[in-house]
Write an enzyme that holds these catalytic residues in place. Sequence first.
Site, PDB file in Angstrom:
ATOM      1  N   LYS A 124     -22.807  -8.441  30.736  1.00 33.13           N
ATOM      2  CA  LYS A 124     -21.875  -8.601  31.845  1.00 33.13           C
ATOM      3  C   LYS A 124     -22.530  -9.360  32.995  1.00 33.13           C
ATOM      4  CE  LYS A 124     -20.945  -5.584  35.030  1.00 33.13           C
ATOM      5  NZ  LYS A 124     -20.514  -4.415  35.828  1.00 33.13           N
ATOM      6  N   ASP A 142     -15.720  -5.627  32.947  1.00 35.15           N
ATOM      7  CA  ASP A 142     -16.129  -4.324  33.466  1.00 35.15           C
ATOM      8  C   ASP A 142     -15.011  -3.317  33.203  1.00 35.15           C
ATOM      9  OD1 ASP A 142     -14.151  -4.951  35.281  1.00 35.15           O
ATOM     10  OD2 ASP A 142     -15.393  -4.650  37.062  1.00 35.15           O
TER      11      ASP A 142
END
Length: 215
Positions: A124, A142
């Site tokens: 991420k 997320d």
Amino acid sequence: MPKPLPYATQVEIFTRFREAEPEPVGELHHLNAYTLVVAVALSAQATDAGVNRATGPLFAVADTPEKMLALGEAGLIEHIKSIGLYRNKARNVIALSRILHEEYGGEVPASRAALEALPGVGRKTANVVLNMWFRHPAQAVDTHIFRVGNRTRIAPGKDVVAVERAIEDNVPAPFQLHAHHWLILHGRYVCVARKPKCGACLIADLCPYPEKTLP
């Protein structure tokens, strides 16, 4: 797993997002690619606002790997001790700063594999840096994007990697660069977890979520 929304619906959804916010930006403060890496690494299990409060004074004195190494782990801890897991994060930031200094001449590489190899940098974080700094159409998924992707069926998937791939596969190409920003902001402020604000939602009429909170 439900099918993603049809292409024409995706176009309409992202057209509305773009009209409302043509150039969405991330909310983590940063000065350069390096400070973006550090800010995103510090943001794990912490709020952007909390990270920004800590990194303002920090980046004033350490905005390069070399300056961070000079500050040292103890000095870094003094700046970030208001952030959760600060000891482990400080250790990782010093370690990644050393690698950037010794192996990359202080520069942040524009490679997902190289970024993911840095301590404390996962997929991420790497995708955020690739997207925000290098302007690659990388999708940093997320919890907000995972929820919105599945709830709206823009990008359904059983885990964050599946949702990332669903965004890449189903969101029309003209919207790929900013897709993750539109989705995260939508999830953070409108399509929230417990009581989604469907009455204020730009795409409520296109969303198949069965538990809308419309009047």
